[in-house]
Motif scaffolding. Structure first.
Motif, PDB file in Angstrom:
ATOM      1  N   ARG A  36       4.786  -4.938  -8.051  1.00 27.16           N
ATOM      2  CA  ARG A  36       5.840  -4.868  -9.132  1.00 27.16           C
ATOM      3  C   ARG A  36       7.459  -5.665  -8.456  1.00 27.16           C
ATOM      4  O   ARG A  36       7.950  -6.087  -8.562  1.00 27.16           O
ATOM      5  CB  ARG A  36       6.786  -3.075  -9.008  1.00 27.16           C
ATOM      6  CG  ARG A  36       6.085  -2.781 -10.014  1.00 27.16           C
ATOM      7  CD  ARG A  36       6.720  -1.033 -10.229  1.00 27.16           C
ATOM      8  NE  ARG A  36       7.150  -0.382  -8.618  1.00 27.16           N
ATOM      9  CZ  ARG A  36       7.043   1.356  -8.322  1.00 27.16           C
ATOM     10  NH1 ARG A  36       7.021   1.310  -9.224  1.00 27.16           N
ATOM     11  NH2 ARG A  36       7.249   1.384  -7.538  1.00 27.16           N
ATOM     12  N   GLY A  37       6.784  -6.188  -6.988  1.00 24.75           N
ATOM     13  CA  GLY A  37       7.175  -6.867  -6.513  1.00 24.75           C
ATOM     14  C   GLY A  37       8.345  -6.670  -5.301  1.00 24.75           C
ATOM     15  O   GLY A  37       9.006  -7.018  -4.580  1.00 24.75           O
ATOM     16  N   ARG A  38       8.072  -5.472  -4.883  1.00 24.92           N
ATOM     17  CA  ARG A  38       9.019  -4.311  -4.639  1.00 24.92           C
ATOM     18  C   ARG A  38       9.035  -4.719  -2.458  1.00 24.92           C
ATOM     19  O   ARG A  38       9.897  -4.836  -2.128  1.00 24.92           O
ATOM     20  CB  ARG A  38       9.520  -3.110  -4.610  1.00 24.92           C
ATOM     21  CG  ARG A  38      10.119  -2.330  -3.974  1.00 24.92           C
ATOM     22  CD  ARG A  38      10.278  -0.617  -4.894  1.00 24.92           C
ATOM     23  NE  ARG A  38      11.301   0.445  -3.767  1.00 24.92           N
ATOM     24  CZ  ARG A  38      12.303   0.518  -3.490  1.00 24.92           C
ATOM     25  NH1 ARG A  38      12.839  -0.167  -4.842  1.00 24.92           N
ATOM     26  NH2 ARG A  38      12.860   1.173  -2.245  1.00 24.92           N
ATOM     27  N   TRP A  39       7.185  -4.184  -3.008  1.00 18.16           N
ATOM     28  CA  TRP A  39       6.683  -4.716  -1.151  1.00 18.16           C
ATOM     29  C   TRP A  39       6.400  -6.086  -1.184  1.00 18.16           C
ATOM     30  O   TRP A  39       5.298  -6.418  -1.589  1.00 18.16           O
ATOM     31  CB  TRP A  39       6.293  -3.252  -0.670  1.00 18.16           C
ATOM     32  CG  TRP A  39       6.784  -2.197  -1.125  1.00 18.16           C
ATOM     33  CD1 TRP A  39       6.936  -1.492  -2.376  1.00 18.16           C
ATOM     34  CD2 TRP A  39       7.714  -1.611   0.241  1.00 18.16           C
ATOM     35  NE1 TRP A  39       7.490  -0.595  -1.791  1.00 18.16           N
ATOM     36  CE2 TRP A  39       8.062  -0.166  -0.614  1.00 18.16           C
ATOM     37  CE3 TRP A  39       7.915  -2.010   1.099  1.00 18.16           C
ATOM     38  CZ2 TRP A  39       8.682   0.318   0.215  1.00 18.16           C
ATOM     39  CZ3 TRP A  39       8.723  -1.220   1.681  1.00 18.16           C
ATOM     40  CH2 TRP A  39       9.324   0.274   0.783  1.00 18.16           C
ATOM     41  N   THR A  40       7.012  -6.777  -0.064  1.00 12.87           N
ATOM     42  CA  THR A  40       5.879  -8.459   0.459  1.00 12.87           C
ATOM     43  C   THR A  40       5.803  -8.022   2.406  1.00 12.87           C
ATOM     44  O   THR A  40       7.613  -7.625   2.576  1.00 12.87           O
ATOM     45  CB  THR A  40       7.223  -8.983   0.313  1.00 12.87           C
ATOM     46  OG1 THR A  40       7.558  -9.278  -0.790  1.00 12.87           O
ATOM     47  CG2 THR A  40       6.207 -10.665   0.246  1.00 12.87           C
ATOM     48  N   LEU A  78       1.567   1.172  -5.880  1.00  9.69           N
ATOM     49  CA  LEU A  78       2.436   1.562  -6.051  1.00  9.69           C
ATOM     50  C   LEU A  78       3.764   2.055  -5.207  1.00  9.69           C
ATOM     51  O   LEU A  78       4.853   1.940  -5.522  1.00  9.69           O
ATOM     52  CB  LEU A  78       2.949   2.479  -7.980  1.00  9.69           C
ATOM     53  CG  LEU A  78       2.333   1.318  -9.133  1.00  9.69           C
ATOM     54  CD1 LEU A  78       2.591   2.217  -9.636  1.00  9.69           C
ATOM     55  CD2 LEU A  78       2.139  -0.256  -9.046  1.00  9.69           C
ATOM     56  N   VAL A  79       3.662   2.092  -3.932  1.00  6.92           N
ATOM     57  CA  VAL A  79       4.514   2.791  -2.693  1.00  6.92           C
ATOM     58  C   VAL A  79       4.368   2.535  -1.842  1.00  6.92           C
ATOM     59  O   VAL A  79       5.525   2.614  -0.703  1.00  6.92           O
ATOM     60  CB  VAL A  79       3.871   4.454  -2.990  1.00  6.92           C
ATOM     61  CG1 VAL A  79       4.679   5.230  -3.712  1.00  6.92           C
ATOM     62  CG2 VAL A  79       3.201   4.502  -2.144  1.00  6.92           C
ATOM     63  N   GLY A  80       4.012   1.173  -1.489  1.00  2.00           N
ATOM     64  CA  GLY A  80       3.699   0.324  -0.641  1.00  2.00           C
ATOM     65  C   GLY A  80       3.514   0.745   0.715  1.00  2.00           C
ATOM     66  O   GLY A  80       3.100   0.298   1.685  1.00  2.00           O
ATOM     67  N   GLY A  81       1.716   1.525   0.480  1.00  2.00           N
ATOM     68  CA  GLY A  81       1.380   1.782   1.699  1.00  2.00           C
ATOM     69  C   GLY A  81       0.115   1.030   1.687  1.00  2.00           C
ATOM     70  O   GLY A  81      -0.397   1.313   3.641  1.00  2.00           O
ATOM     71  N   ALA A 425       3.138  12.769  -7.660  1.00  2.00           N
ATOM     72  CA  ALA A 425       2.016  13.126  -8.061  1.00  2.00           C
ATOM     73  C   ALA A 425       0.804  12.718  -7.909  1.00  2.00           C
ATOM     74  O   ALA A 425       0.189  13.981  -7.602  1.00  2.00           O
ATOM     75  CB  ALA A 425       2.853  13.996  -9.461  1.00  2.00           C
ATOM     76  N   GLU A 426       0.675  11.250  -8.082  1.00  2.00           N
ATOM     77  CA  GLU A 426      -0.751  10.414  -7.908  1.00  2.00           C
ATOM     78  C   GLU A 426      -0.393   9.342  -7.154  1.00  2.00           C
ATOM     79  O   GLU A 426      -1.720   8.794  -6.871  1.00  2.00           O
ATOM     80  CB  GLU A 426      -1.403  11.003  -9.087  1.00  2.00           C
ATOM     81  CG  GLU A 426      -0.722   9.939 -10.408  1.00  2.00           C
ATOM     82  CD  GLU A 426      -0.674   9.274 -12.266  1.00  2.00           C
ATOM     83  OE1 GLU A 426      -2.519   9.726 -12.312  1.00  2.00           O
ATOM     84  OE2 GLU A 426      -0.273   8.621 -12.814  1.00  2.00           O
ATOM     85  N   HIS A 427       0.500   9.117  -6.752  1.00  2.00           N
ATOM     86  CA  HIS A 427       0.605   7.860  -5.992  1.00  2.00           C
ATOM     87  C   HIS A 427       1.249   7.778  -4.590  1.00  2.00           C
ATOM     88  O   HIS A 427       0.640   6.379  -4.052  1.00  2.00           O
ATOM     89  CB  HIS A 427       2.164   6.909  -6.974  1.00  2.00           C
ATOM     90  CG  HIS A 427       2.130   6.337  -8.092  1.00  2.00           C
ATOM     91  ND1 HIS A 427       3.155   5.998  -9.125  1.00  2.00           N
ATOM     92  CD2 HIS A 427       0.361   6.078  -8.776  1.00  2.00           C
ATOM     93  CE1 HIS A 427       2.158   5.875 -10.018  1.00  2.00           C
ATOM     94  NE2 HIS A 427       1.157   6.060  -9.811  1.00  2.00           N
ATOM     95  N   GLY A 428       1.572   8.783  -4.910  1.00  3.67           N
ATOM     96  CA  GLY A 428       1.326   9.316  -2.831  1.00  3.67           C
ATOM     97  C   GLY A 428       2.921   8.781  -2.684  1.00  3.67           C
ATOM     98  O   GLY A 428       3.265   8.477  -3.116  1.00  3.67           O
ATOM     99  N   LEU A 429       2.661   9.112  -0.806  1.00  6.61           N
ATOM    100  CA  LEU A 429       4.261   8.480  -0.545  1.00  6.61           C
ATOM    101  C   LEU A 429       4.412   7.284  -0.501  1.00  6.61           C
ATOM    102  O   LEU A 429       5.332   6.628  -0.234  1.00  6.61           O
ATOM    103  CB  LEU A 429       4.601   9.593   0.943  1.00  6.61           C
ATOM    104  CG  LEU A 429       4.544  11.351   0.554  1.00  6.61           C
ATOM    105  CD1 LEU A 429       4.897  11.834   1.950  1.00  6.61           C
ATOM    106  CD2 LEU A 429       5.863  11.169   0.145  1.00  6.61           C
ATOM    107  N   GLY A 430       3.790   6.522   0.389  1.00  6.27           N
ATOM    108  CA  GLY A 430       3.303   5.047   0.642  1.00  6.27           C
ATOM    109  C   GLY A 430       4.703   4.999   2.013  1.00  6.27           C
ATOM    110  O   GLY A 430       5.344   5.526   2.191  1.00  6.27           O
ATOM    111  N   ARG A 431       5.896   3.317   1.636  1.00  4.94           N
ATOM    112  CA  ARG A 431       6.396   3.440   2.827  1.00  4.94           C
ATOM    113  C   ARG A 431       7.350   3.819   1.680  1.00  4.94           C
ATOM    114  O   ARG A 431       8.465   3.568   2.394  1.00  4.94           O
ATOM    115  CB  ARG A 431       6.591   2.013   3.100  1.00  4.94           C
ATOM    116  CG  ARG A 431       5.430   1.470   3.548  1.00  4.94           C
ATOM    117  CD  ARG A 431       6.240   0.384   4.367  1.00  4.94           C
ATOM    118  NE  ARG A 431       4.248  -0.482   4.948  1.00  4.94           N
ATOM    119  CZ  ARG A 431       4.286  -0.354   6.251  1.00  4.94           C
ATOM    120  NH1 ARG A 431       5.704  -0.224   7.193  1.00  4.94           N
ATOM    121  NH2 ARG A 431       3.505  -0.613   7.381  1.00  4.94           N
ATOM    122  N   LEU A 432       8.071   3.734   0.472  1.00  5.44           N
ATOM    123  CA  LEU A 432       8.676   4.277  -0.390  1.00  5.44           C
ATOM    124  C   LEU A 432       9.566   5.827  -0.431  1.00  5.44           C
ATOM    125  O   LEU A 432      10.337   6.082   0.013  1.00  5.44           O
ATOM    126  CB  LEU A 432       8.219   3.588  -2.082  1.00  5.44           C
ATOM    127  CG  LEU A 432       9.352   4.011  -3.089  1.00  5.44           C
ATOM    128  CD1 LEU A 432      10.379   3.230  -2.764  1.00  5.44           C
ATOM    129  CD2 LEU A 432       9.342   3.982  -4.449  1.00  5.44           C
TER     130      LEU A 432
END
Length: 468
Positions: A36-40, A78-81, A425-432
């Motif tokens: 999505r371009g949120r994390w670089t 989708l969560v930057g992990g 629910a299914e994407h994890g926590l990641g950095r987001l």
């Protein structure tokens, strides 16, 4: 975080040889940006091991030098992990072998870099099915979907990834290999150690291979798109679908009209699935091993639902092409939202019985917070998982809207918590979502998770920016 020393980088290069790493910015760049371009991110070195032994050598060097590692699969998270922020990037993309396939055991062993689609195809070639399915299955890898405990569209019948893994091989934080590639359904000899690694987002070790659970192919399949007046009717329809199919419902996907309309607007070669444009849609798929069984169950369900006013319209797929067209409208929901810009995305779950209540309360609260927001809710109703996306009012500046993401998401997450749900629910926590999750986890939960991590990764070199 201290950057890796020149000596550490030299040791990693020597451990993997000239074909096992790259520091070329052009080659690394595609692995540094989230879809999505949120994390670089950035990294001094991308490691590309070809075997478990090479992963073990690399991790051992990192442990010796205190170098942090971010493991990466297909990069579809989708969560930057999976995006490094200065850590060494460890890509599993070259580990692509199918190690073993045993139809009699209903088991398939593959390496972490095998894509989900390739695992499905290997199972099908042996007369079996690996049922995990999601929109990114052509890119998402087995290591990645294990690390995030992915769900997908067939959770209702087959469960999450956690339910589909029989055994795991992983390199632990000190470079030792955990060889747990078992094909057993029953092993009651202590802690189920593989479950620690499933959903751990690469924080406890690097998954290098897995033995997956296979199932018989369901030869008969019926797919329908139905229109409904409310999400509450969808919950009643789900209960009825289970009863009419005898447990044969494989997918039950809810979509709000806005999301479907945006798919028609932005995704080429799509068309209205129904003659009418109801406020809610459900894509239903029933499968059966009995010839004609799925079609008969679907016809009973639709007839009953029409008679009782649960559905207002329906289209039953008459061919594989029609089935694919209906599924495309569901699978392209996220892609269809992207061109709208300025969205607050949520991957949440609540008890199935509370889905309609959650939607009513969240919609009302967000309209009070930001008048004119457009809400696209879609997801896997059978397991309570909703992708609850809040889009900017038409004409509003995207940057200004995104600036309110944190406040808006806090409203959504607080409502989820009141309904005893989960903010991921299914994407994890990641950095987001790691910091956000602290608000909703008890002290006991966080302390237990930290204790496990400290025991297995005392230096905290494994994906250090993720989880507790």
């Amino acid at each position: 975080m201290t950057p890796p020393s020149p000596a550490a980088l030299d040791a990693l290069k020597a451990a993997l040889g000239p074909d096992g790493w790259t520091d070329d910015p052009a080659l690394i760049a595609p692995s540094l940006t989230e879809w999505r371009g949120r994390w670089t991110g950035h990294t001094p070195l991308m490691l590309i091991p070809r075997s478990t032994d090479e992963v073990a050598r690399a991790v051992a060097v990192c442990a010796e030098h205190g170098v942090a590692i971010t493991p990466q699969g297909g990069g579809t998270g989708l969560v930057g992990g999976q995006i490094p922020q200065g850590e060494v990037l460890l890509s599993l993309k070259k580990m692509r072998a199918v190690r073993d396939l045993s139809p009699l055991d209903d088991a398939l062993t593959v390496e972490a870099g095998v894509t989900l689609l390739e695992a499905q195809e290997a199972a099908t070639a042996a007369g079996r099915v690996f049922p995990l399915s999601l929109a990114a299955e052509g890119s998402a890898t087995i290591g990645g979907v294990i690390s995030t405990n992915a769900g997908g569209v067939a959770v209702l019948r087959y469960g999450m990834m956690r339910d589909l893994v029989l055994g795991i091989e992983a390199v632990m934080a000190d470079g030792r290999v955990f060889n747990g590639l078992k094909r057993l359904r029953k092993d009651n000899t202590g802690y189920d150690l593989k479950q620690l690694l499933i959903g751990a987002e690469g924080t406890l070790g690097v998954v290098t291979a897995a033995t997956l659970k296979l199932f018989p192919i369901q030869r008969d399949r019926a797919t329908a798109m139905v229109g409904l007046a409310s999400a509450r009717d969808a919950i009643e329809l789900l209960a009825r679908a289970k009863a009419h199919s005898g447990g044969g419902v494989e997918a039950f996907e809810l979509m709000k009209r806005l999301g479907l309309a945006l798919a028609l607007k932005h995704i080429p070669d799509t068309r209205e699935p129904l003659d009418t444009t109801p406020p809610w849609y459900v894509l239903i798929e029933i499968a059966s091993a009995e010839p004609g069984g799925a079609g008969a169950a679907m016809e009973r369900l639709l007839a009953s639902a029409f008679d009782d006013g649960l559905i207002t319209d329906a289209a039953l797929a008459q061919s594989d092409a029609q089935r694919a067209a209906l599924w495309r409208l569901r699978e392209e929901q996220s892609a269809a939202l992207k061109p709208e810009g300025g969205g607050w995305k949520h991957d949440v779950s609540v008890p199935v019985s509370r889905i309609a209540d959650f939607l009513d309360e969240a919609d009302t609260a967000l309209q009070r917070f930001h008048l004119g927001v457009r809400i696209s809710a879609f997801g896997h109703v059978g397991d309570g998982n909703l992708h609850y996306d809040v889009l900017r009012p038409e004409g509003e500046d995207p940057a200004a809207f995104i600036a309110r993401w944190e406040q808006g998401s806090r409203i959504v997450h607080d409502i989820v918590a009141r309904f005893e749900g989960s903010i991921s629910a299914e994407h994890g926590l990641g950095r987001l979502k790691t910091e956000e999750a602290r608000r909703y986890k008890s002290d006991v939960e966080i302390e237990m998770m930290r204790a496990v991590r400290a025991a297995l990764d005392p230096q905290r070199i494994m994906n250090p920016g993720v989880l507790f």
